[in-house]
Scaffold this motif. Structure first.
Motif, PDB file in Angstrom:
ATOM      1  N   ASP A   1       0.851  -1.194   0.000  1.00 28.91           N
ATOM      2  CA  ASP A   1       0.000   0.000   0.000  1.00 28.91           C
ATOM      3  C   ASP A   1       0.883   1.239   0.000  1.00 28.91           C
ATOM      4  O   ASP A   1       1.528   1.563   0.999  1.00 28.91           O
ATOM      5  CB  ASP A   1      -0.901  -0.021   1.241  1.00 28.91           C
ATOM      6  N   LEU A   2       0.932   1.925  -1.131  1.00 32.67           N
ATOM      7  CA  LEU A   2       1.753   3.122  -1.268  1.00 32.67           C
ATOM      8  C   LEU A   2       0.934   4.409  -1.203  1.00 32.67           C
ATOM      9  O   LEU A   2       1.445   5.493  -1.484  1.00 32.67           O
ATOM     10  CB  LEU A   2       2.521   3.084  -2.596  1.00 32.67           C
ATOM     11  N   ARG A   3      -0.328   4.285  -0.824  1.00 31.26           N
ATOM     12  CA  ARG A   3      -1.182   5.470  -0.780  1.00 31.26           C
ATOM     13  C   ARG A   3      -0.700   6.461   0.274  1.00 31.26           C
ATOM     14  O   ARG A   3      -0.164   6.095   1.310  1.00 31.26           O
ATOM     15  CB  ARG A   3      -2.626   5.054  -0.501  1.00 31.26           C
ATOM     16  N   LEU A   4      -0.905   7.712  -0.047  1.00 28.54           N
ATOM     17  CA  LEU A   4      -0.505   8.793   0.839  1.00 28.54           C
ATOM     18  C   LEU A   4      -1.532   8.984   1.943  1.00 28.54           C
ATOM     19  O   LEU A   4      -2.737   8.761   1.738  1.00 28.54           O
ATOM     20  CB  LEU A   4      -0.371  10.089   0.040  1.00 28.54           C
ATOM     21  N   ALA A   5      -1.071   9.420   3.109  1.00 32.64           N
ATOM     22  CA  ALA A   5      -1.981   9.809   4.177  1.00 32.64           C
ATOM     23  C   ALA A   5      -2.735  11.067   3.744  1.00 32.64           C
ATOM     24  O   ALA A   5      -2.269  11.805   2.870  1.00 32.64           O
ATOM     25  CB  ALA A   5      -1.196  10.076   5.457  1.00 32.64           C
ATOM     26  N   PRO A   6      -3.910  11.330   4.335  1.00 30.83           N
ATOM     27  CA  PRO A   6      -4.699  12.497   3.907  1.00 30.83           C
ATOM     28  C   PRO A   6      -3.909  13.796   3.876  1.00 30.83           C
ATOM     29  O   PRO A   6      -4.019  14.578   2.920  1.00 30.83           O
ATOM     30  CB  PRO A   6      -5.834  12.541   4.935  1.00 30.83           C
ATOM     31  N   GLU A   7      -3.099  14.048   4.900  1.00 23.54           N
ATOM     32  CA  GLU A   7      -2.336  15.300   4.919  1.00 23.54           C
ATOM     33  C   GLU A   7      -1.235  15.291   3.857  1.00 23.54           C
ATOM     34  O   GLU A   7      -0.922  16.338   3.272  1.00 23.54           O
ATOM     35  CB  GLU A   7      -1.741  15.554   6.310  1.00 23.54           C
ATOM     36  N   GLU A   8      -0.665  14.118   3.580  1.00 25.36           N
ATOM     37  CA  GLU A   8       0.339  14.002   2.522  1.00 25.36           C
ATOM     38  C   GLU A   8      -0.294  14.206   1.152  1.00 25.36           C
ATOM     39  O   GLU A   8       0.299  14.828   0.263  1.00 25.36           O
ATOM     40  CB  GLU A   8       1.013  12.635   2.580  1.00 25.36           C
ATOM     41  N   LEU A   9      -1.482  13.666   0.991  1.00 21.03           N
ATOM     42  CA  LEU A   9      -2.188  13.791  -0.277  1.00 21.03           C
ATOM     43  C   LEU A   9      -2.499  15.253  -0.576  1.00 21.03           C
ATOM     44  O   LEU A   9      -2.276  15.734  -1.694  1.00 21.03           O
ATOM     45  CB  LEU A   9      -3.478  12.969  -0.229  1.00 21.03           C
ATOM     46  N   GLU A  10      -2.984  15.969   0.420  1.00 22.23           N
ATOM     47  CA  GLU A  10      -3.300  17.388   0.232  1.00 22.23           C
ATOM     48  C   GLU A  10      -2.042  18.189  -0.063  1.00 22.23           C
ATOM     49  O   GLU A  10      -2.019  19.042  -0.960  1.00 22.23           O
ATOM     50  CB  GLU A  10      -3.982  17.935   1.484  1.00 22.23           C
ATOM     51  N   ALA A  11      -0.974  17.899   0.666  1.00 19.38           N
ATOM     52  CA  ALA A  11       0.287  18.601   0.441  1.00 19.38           C
ATOM     53  C   ALA A  11       0.838  18.302  -0.951  1.00 19.38           C
ATOM     54  O   ALA A  11       1.397  19.191  -1.612  1.00 19.38           O
ATOM     55  CB  ALA A  11       1.303  18.193   1.509  1.00 19.38           C
ATOM     56  N   THR A  12       0.676  17.075  -1.412  1.00 21.78           N
ATOM     57  CA  THR A  12       1.154  16.690  -2.743  1.00 21.78           C
ATOM     58  C   THR A  12       0.401  17.443  -3.822  1.00 21.78           C
ATOM     59  O   THR A  12       1.007  17.963  -4.779  1.00 21.78           O
ATOM     60  CB  THR A  12       1.003  15.173  -2.946  1.00 21.78           C
ATOM     61  N   ARG A  13      -0.914  17.517  -3.690  1.00 21.03           N
ATOM     62  CA  ARG A  13      -1.713  18.264  -4.667  1.00 21.03           C
ATOM     63  C   ARG A  13      -1.276  19.725  -4.719  1.00 21.03           C
ATOM     64  O   ARG A  13      -1.067  20.286  -5.790  1.00 21.03           O
ATOM     65  CB  ARG A  13      -3.199  18.170  -4.316  1.00 21.03           C
ATOM     66  N   GLU A  14      -1.134  20.335  -3.556  1.00 26.59           N
ATOM     67  CA  GLU A  14      -0.743  21.740  -3.510  1.00 26.59           C
ATOM     68  C   GLU A  14       0.658  21.936  -4.095  1.00 26.59           C
ATOM     69  O   GLU A  14       0.912  22.933  -4.788  1.00 26.59           O
ATOM     70  CB  GLU A  14      -0.789  22.238  -2.065  1.00 26.59           C
ATOM     71  N   HIS A  15       1.534  20.983  -3.832  1.00 23.38           N
ATOM     72  CA  HIS A  15       2.907  21.060  -4.334  1.00 23.38           C
ATOM     73  C   HIS A  15       2.936  21.000  -5.858  1.00 23.38           C
ATOM     74  O   HIS A  15       3.661  21.760  -6.510  1.00 23.38           O
ATOM     75  CB  HIS A  15       3.716  19.912  -3.733  1.00 23.38           C
ATOM     76  N   ILE A  16       2.144  20.106  -6.427  1.00 25.45           N
ATOM     77  CA  ILE A  16       2.101  19.970  -7.885  1.00 25.45           C
ATOM     78  C   ILE A  16       1.493  21.212  -8.524  1.00 25.45           C
ATOM     79  O   ILE A  16       1.992  21.720  -9.536  1.00 25.45           O
ATOM     80  CB  ILE A  16       1.318  18.709  -8.289  1.00 25.45           C
ATOM     81  N   VAL A  17       0.427  21.706  -7.941  1.00 27.03           N
ATOM     82  CA  VAL A  17      -0.217  22.913  -8.468  1.00 27.03           C
ATOM     83  C   VAL A  17       0.767  24.088  -8.456  1.00 27.03           C
ATOM     84  O   VAL A  17       0.897  24.825  -9.437  1.00 27.03           O
ATOM     85  CB  VAL A  17      -1.483  23.240  -7.646  1.00 27.03           C
ATOM     86  N   SER A  18       1.489  24.249  -7.355  1.00 25.92           N
ATOM     87  CA  SER A  18       2.472  25.332  -7.266  1.00 25.92           C
ATOM     88  C   SER A  18       3.597  25.139  -8.280  1.00 25.92           C
ATOM     89  O   SER A  18       4.097  26.110  -8.872  1.00 25.92           O
ATOM     90  CB  SER A  18       3.065  25.392  -5.848  1.00 25.92           C
ATOM     91  N   PHE A  19       3.989  23.889  -8.475  1.00 21.97           N
ATOM     92  CA  PHE A  19       5.039  23.581  -9.447  1.00 21.97           C
ATOM     93  C   PHE A  19       4.622  23.998 -10.855  1.00 21.97           C
ATOM     94  O   PHE A  19       5.392  24.646 -11.582  1.00 21.97           O
ATOM     95  CB  PHE A  19       5.340  22.082  -9.401  1.00 21.97           C
ATOM     96  N   VAL A  20       3.409  23.649 -11.248  1.00 20.65           N
ATOM     97  CA  VAL A  20       2.927  24.013 -12.586  1.00 20.65           C
ATOM     98  C   VAL A  20       2.881  25.526 -12.735  1.00 20.65           C
ATOM     99  O   VAL A  20       3.312  26.085 -13.756  1.00 20.65           O
ATOM    100  CB  VAL A  20       1.543  23.391 -12.860  1.00 20.65           C
ATOM    101  N   GLN A  21       2.386  26.199 -11.728  1.00 18.76           N
ATOM    102  CA  GLN A  21       2.347  27.669 -11.772  1.00 18.76           C
ATOM    103  C   GLN A  21       3.740  28.248 -11.941  1.00 18.76           C
ATOM    104  O   GLN A  21       3.952  29.169 -12.735  1.00 18.76           O
ATOM    105  CB  GLN A  21       1.700  28.196 -10.488  1.00 18.76           C
ATOM    106  N   ARG A  22       4.696  27.695 -11.213  1.00 13.93           N
ATOM    107  CA  ARG A  22       6.061  28.216 -11.256  1.00 13.93           C
ATOM    108  C   ARG A  22       6.714  27.984 -12.617  1.00 13.93           C
ATOM    109  O   ARG A  22       7.390  28.874 -13.149  1.00 13.93           O
ATOM    110  CB  ARG A  22       6.896  27.562 -10.156  1.00 13.93           C
ATOM    111  N   VAL A  23       6.503  26.798 -13.184  1.00 15.69           N
ATOM    112  CA  VAL A  23       7.084  26.500 -14.494  1.00 15.69           C
ATOM    113  C   VAL A  23       6.533  27.450 -15.554  1.00 15.69           C
ATOM    114  O   VAL A  23       7.279  27.978 -16.387  1.00 15.69           O
ATOM    115  CB  VAL A  23       6.825  25.036 -14.889  1.00 15.69           C
ATOM    116  N   VAL A  24       5.240  27.686 -15.520  1.00 15.07           N
ATOM    117  CA  VAL A  24       4.617  28.595 -16.485  1.00 15.07           C
ATOM    118  C   VAL A  24       5.116  30.024 -16.271  1.00 15.07           C
ATOM    119  O   VAL A  24       5.460  30.731 -17.225  1.00 15.07           O
ATOM    120  CB  VAL A  24       3.076  28.515 -16.383  1.00 15.07           C
ATOM    121  N   ASP A  25       5.174  30.452 -15.020  1.00 12.61           N
ATOM    122  CA  ASP A  25       5.646  31.809 -14.725  1.00 12.61           C
ATOM    123  C   ASP A  25       7.110  31.997 -15.143  1.00 12.61           C
ATOM    124  O   ASP A  25       7.471  33.017 -15.728  1.00 12.61           O
ATOM    125  CB  ASP A  25       5.495  32.109 -13.233  1.00 12.61           C
ATOM    126  N   ASP A  26       7.938  30.991 -14.827  1.00 14.13           N
ATOM    127  CA  ASP A  26       9.360  31.104 -15.157  1.00 14.13           C
ATOM    128  C   ASP A  26       9.585  31.174 -16.666  1.00 14.13           C
ATOM    129  O   ASP A  26      10.565  31.782 -17.136  1.00 14.13           O
ATOM    130  CB  ASP A  26      10.132  29.907 -14.585  1.00 14.13           C
TER     131      ASP A  26
END
Length: 276
Positions: A15-40
């Motif tokens: 079972d490699l599923r993320l804990a709820p807090e990890e899952l939320e942090a992962t989503r936010e991290h990816i969203v911020s990453f996409v924003q940063r790549v586009v901005d850069d």
């Protein structure tokens, strides 16, 4: 839909599923990453090839969260080896997310390649890779015209096993899902509220009729993920991995072979060492 959707198969060895807090942090991290790549890149948004599969669907949904639907352009690029259902799913995803999309039939482009070099037309792998690379060129054609970046849809499981076409589906500017095993991609997709039939869909690169990822790799994704996490990425020996997961030693060998044979895909093209 929430992460409570059973994205884990009953016979999954780990079972490699993320804990709820990890899952939320992962989503936010990816969203911020996409924003940063586009901005850069000082870009206007992102272009993404939509296949109707879980990876492109999840990437597109996260891109909309990051950039807004008006800044994401989807391309649906069917060929004669694509099932009608998958292409319909690709369009359904675009409409569900409210993004602009175009359908571009790549058959005439592929046929031009096959007519230019007919000796290779019976080579299933070569012709499949041509179709994938055509899609990569089209992604950049549209992205260059619109001042956008190209989003990749690859995940960690595919990257480590080389399950992608060199200069094809990994000819991209970034891979938002690149650190997630397939099992975790399904979990993120479920947390985004994506339709269950897409979340649990059998993965296929559709390089030829009837192709599925797991059949071609010779191992199911849950088993693949587990071996990658414990043995390739992790510290366990082959013997310890077999004991821990209860898998066939031949499956561990298969995954290691995929990893080692695809090393060139994860590196820049080599050059001779400098003489001076």
């Amino acid at each position: 839909m929430s992460q409570e959707l059973s994205v884990l198969a009953d016979d999954a060895p780990l079972d490699l599923r993320l804990a709820p807090e990890e899952l939320e942090a992962t989503r936010e991290h990816i969203v911020s990453f996409v924003q940063r790549v586009v901005d850069d890149a000082n870009a206007e948004g992102a272009v993404i090839g939509l296949s109707g599969g879980i990876d492109s669907t999840t990437t597109a949904a996260l891109a909309v969260e990051a950039l807004g639907a008006g800044h994401v352009h989807g391309l649906v690029m069917p060929s004669e080896v694509n099932t009608e259902g998958n292409m319909s799913d690709a369009e359904r995803v675009a409409e569900l997310l409210g993004i602009e999309y175009d359908v571009v039939d790549i058959n005439p482009i592929a046929d031009a390649f096959f007519e230019a070099y007919p000796d290779a037309t019976d080579d299933r792998m070569a012709t499949g890779n041509v179709r994938v690379r055509i899609r990569g060129v089209l992604n950049y054609f549209v992205a260059n015209h619109e001042g956008k970046i190209v989003l990749g849809t690859g995940n960690r499981s595919e990257a480590l096993t080389g399950y992608f076409t060199k200069y094809g589906d990994q000819a991209v500017d970034c891979n938002p899902l690149g650190n997630l095993y397939k099992q975790q991609v399904r979990q993120v997709a479920a947390s985004l509220g994506l339709p269950e039939d897409l979340v649990m869909k059998t993965p296929s690169a559709e390089m030829w009729l009837g192709q599925t990822d797991e059949e071609e790799m010779g191992v199911g994704y849950d088993t693949l993920d587990a071996i990658l996490a414990l043995h390739v990425d992790g510290p366990l020996s082959k013997a310890a991995t077999v004991r821990e997961l209860g898998v066939d030693p031949a499956q561990v060998d298969r995954v290691v072979d995929l990893y080692e044979r695809s090393a060139h895909k994860r590196q820049l093209p080599p050059a001779p060492e400098p003489l001076f």
